[in-house]
Design a protein around this motif. Structure first.
Motif, PDB file in Angstrom:
ATOM      1  N   VAL A  19      24.499  66.277  48.208  1.00  0.00           N
ATOM      2  CA  VAL A  19      25.031  65.699  49.436  1.00  0.00           C
ATOM      3  C   VAL A  19      23.964  64.841  50.103  1.00  0.00           C
ATOM      4  O   VAL A  19      22.875  65.321  50.417  1.00  0.00           O
ATOM      5  N   GLY A  20      24.286  63.564  50.336  1.00  0.00           N
ATOM      6  CA  GLY A  20      23.350  62.656  50.979  1.00  0.00           C
ATOM      7  C   GLY A  20      23.703  62.416  52.433  1.00  0.00           C
ATOM      8  O   GLY A  20      24.876  62.322  52.790  1.00  0.00           O
ATOM      9  N   VAL A  21      22.656  62.329  53.280  1.00  0.00           N
ATOM     10  CA  VAL A  21      22.836  61.997  54.692  1.00  0.00           C
ATOM     11  C   VAL A  21      21.954  60.793  54.994  1.00  0.00           C
ATOM     12  O   VAL A  21      20.766  60.942  55.290  1.00  0.00           O
ATOM     13  N   PRO A  22      22.482  59.561  54.887  1.00  0.00           N
ATOM     14  CA  PRO A  22      21.679  58.367  55.187  1.00  0.00           C
ATOM     15  C   PRO A  22      21.214  58.381  56.631  1.00  0.00           C
ATOM     16  O   PRO A  22      21.982  58.693  57.544  1.00  0.00           O
ATOM     17  N   ARG A  23      19.934  58.053  56.835  1.00  0.00           N
ATOM     18  CA  ARG A  23      19.331  58.122  58.154  1.00  0.00           C
ATOM     19  C   ARG A  23      19.135  56.730  58.734  1.00  0.00           C
ATOM     20  O   ARG A  23      18.547  55.867  58.110  1.00  0.00           O
ATOM     21  N   THR A  24      19.630  56.521  59.940  1.00  0.00           N
ATOM     22  CA  THR A  24      19.414  55.271  60.645  1.00  0.00           C
ATOM     23  C   THR A  24      18.450  55.502  61.797  1.00  0.00           C
ATOM     24  O   THR A  24      18.344  56.616  62.320  1.00  0.00           O
ATOM     25  N   ALA A  25      17.752  54.448  62.187  1.00  0.00           N
ATOM     26  CA  ALA A  25      16.755  54.560  63.249  1.00  0.00           C
ATOM     27  C   ALA A  25      17.388  55.079  64.530  1.00  0.00           C
ATOM     28  O   ALA A  25      18.456  54.636  64.943  1.00  0.00           O
ATOM     29  N   GLY A  26      16.717  56.051  65.150  1.00  0.00           N
ATOM     30  CA  GLY A  26      17.196  56.588  66.413  1.00  0.00           C
ATOM     31  C   GLY A  26      18.249  57.664  66.290  1.00  0.00           C
ATOM     32  O   GLY A  26      18.718  58.188  67.302  1.00  0.00           O
ATOM     33  N   ARG A  27      18.624  58.026  65.067  1.00  0.00           N
ATOM     34  CA  ARG A  27      19.611  59.079  64.889  1.00  0.00           C
ATOM     35  C   ARG A  27      18.954  60.282  64.222  1.00  0.00           C
ATOM     36  O   ARG A  27      18.263  60.152  63.227  1.00  0.00           O
ATOM     37  N   ALA A  28      19.220  61.445  64.759  1.00  0.00           N
ATOM     38  CA  ALA A  28      18.595  62.666  64.262  1.00  0.00           C
ATOM     39  C   ALA A  28      19.435  63.259  63.146  1.00  0.00           C
ATOM     40  O   ALA A  28      20.417  63.952  63.387  1.00  0.00           O
ATOM     41  N   LYS A  29      19.071  62.970  61.907  1.00  0.00           N
ATOM     42  CA  LYS A  29      19.790  63.512  60.760  1.00  0.00           C
ATOM     43  C   LYS A  29      19.226  64.880  60.359  1.00  0.00           C
ATOM     44  O   LYS A  29      19.960  65.764  59.955  1.00  0.00           O
ATOM     45  N   SER A  30      17.897  65.015  60.446  1.00  0.00           N
ATOM     46  CA  SER A  30      17.268  66.237  59.958  1.00  0.00           C
ATOM     47  C   SER A  30      17.789  67.490  60.650  1.00  0.00           C
ATOM     48  O   SER A  30      17.992  68.517  59.979  1.00  0.00           O
ATOM     49  N   PRO A  31      18.042  67.502  61.979  1.00  0.00           N
ATOM     50  CA  PRO A  31      18.617  68.711  62.581  1.00  0.00           C
ATOM     51  C   PRO A  31      19.951  69.120  61.966  1.00  0.00           C
ATOM     52  O   PRO A  31      20.228  70.308  61.821  1.00  0.00           O
ATOM     53  N   LEU A  32      20.776  68.143  61.589  1.00  0.00           N
ATOM     54  CA  LEU A  32      22.051  68.475  60.952  1.00  0.00           C
ATOM     55  C   LEU A  32      21.820  69.053  59.565  1.00  0.00           C
ATOM     56  O   LEU A  32      22.453  70.036  59.180  1.00  0.00           O
ATOM     57  N   VAL A  33      20.907  68.440  58.805  1.00  0.00           N
ATOM     58  CA  VAL A  33      20.576  68.962  57.477  1.00  0.00           C
ATOM     59  C   VAL A  33      20.089  70.403  57.601  1.00  0.00           C
ATOM     60  O   VAL A  33      20.480  71.281  56.818  1.00  0.00           O
ATOM     61  N   ASN A  34      19.252  70.674  58.588  1.00  0.00           N
ATOM     62  CA  ASN A  34      18.766  72.039  58.796  1.00  0.00           C
ATOM     63  C   ASN A  34      19.913  72.984  59.138  1.00  0.00           C
ATOM     64  O   ASN A  34      20.011  74.084  58.584  1.00  0.00           O
ATOM     65  N   ALA A  35      20.786  72.563  60.055  1.00  0.00           N
ATOM     66  CA  ALA A  35      21.882  73.427  60.487  1.00  0.00           C
ATOM     67  C   ALA A  35      22.831  73.748  59.341  1.00  0.00           C
ATOM     68  O   ALA A  35      23.308  74.876  59.211  1.00  0.00           O
ATOM     69  N   LEU A  36      23.108  72.760  58.487  1.00  0.00           N
ATOM     70  CA  LEU A  36      23.997  72.987  57.352  1.00  0.00           C
ATOM     71  C   LEU A  36      23.378  73.949  56.338  1.00  0.00           C
ATOM     72  O   LEU A  36      24.096  74.529  55.516  1.00  0.00           O
TER      73      LEU A  36
END
Length: 223
Positions: A19-36
């Motif tokens: 599962v990929g979560v593309p990261r854009t500037a200013g958006r917090a993707k890592s907290p979602l990856v951690n929560a999942l």
């Protein structure tokens, strides 16, 4: 270092969901990856979080629960695309993933549309996810009532205000995504409204009182 170069051997393994979560500037993707992954920010094995880009290469995070056989990829570089979106999609190796989470917070952008368009092109399942549900709902409570709110109900008035704000948040979020997809001439699809504080206990099997779409998202990813 792209996904299809760095992890080719791992991606060849059968029975894993990548599962990929593309990261854009200013958006917090890592907290979602951690929560999942049922990990809170800062705990051992957590994806690094910060207000600026913390890495320029795709980071790979196996799920700590080996029975789930899921690998999560935190993918950088989708901020303001300076190259054609299909080149970014190919260079980052997104076409080898099993599915992609298109995460947005306050705004659904042209970059999100570009990623969704390429998911359709490469026939990769994509899930649109809006994060920080709790924060957005509490902000709406303040907008509606003109008063500060917290996570505890102070009485019937607060309960009603929270319920009204939640209903408005869900309705407006879905209308916004539907309108953006229609404007981009992309197929209609669902948006999952989630919050990391709700996801962590759900993934751990503890349940949660403030579920919106978190259980449905987890169910979709497990199919």
């Amino acid at each position: 270092q792209q996904i299809h170069d760095a992890n080719a051997g791992f991606l060849d393994q059968e029975g894993y969901l990548h599962v990929g979560v593309p990261r854009t500037a200013g958006r917090a993707k890592s907290p979602l990856v951690n929560a999942l992954r049922a990990i809170r920010n800062g705990e051992p094995g957590a994806a690094e979080t910060g207000v600026v880009e913390t890495t320029s290469v795709a980071a790979r995070y196996p799920d700590p629960n080996p029975s789930k056989r899921i690998v999560w990829y935190d993918i950088p570089g989708a901020g303001t695309l300076s190259i054609p979106d299909w080149i970014y999609f190919a260079d980052q190796g997104l076409f080898v993933l099993d599915c992609i989470l298109v995460l947005f917070d306050a705004r659904f952008t042209a970059t999100d549309v570009a990623i969704l368009r390429n998911c359709e092109r490469f026939r990769i399942p994509a899930y649109i996810v809006r994060s920080k549900a709790r924060q957005h709902i509490h902000n709406l409570v303040q907008d509606i009532s003109g008063e500060d709110s917290d996570e505890e109900d102070d009485g019937e008035g607060s309960t009603i205000a929270f319920a009204n704000a939640r209903e408005r948040y869900v309705r407006e979020s879905r209308e916004t995504v539907s309108r953006n997809l229609e404007d981009a001439r992309l197929p209609a699809q669902r948006v999952y409204l989630v919050d990391k504080q709700t996801l962590v206990p759900l993934v751990r099997g503890q349940g949660s009182a403030e579920v919106i779409d978190e259980s449905d998202l987890l169910g979709a990813l497990s199919e």
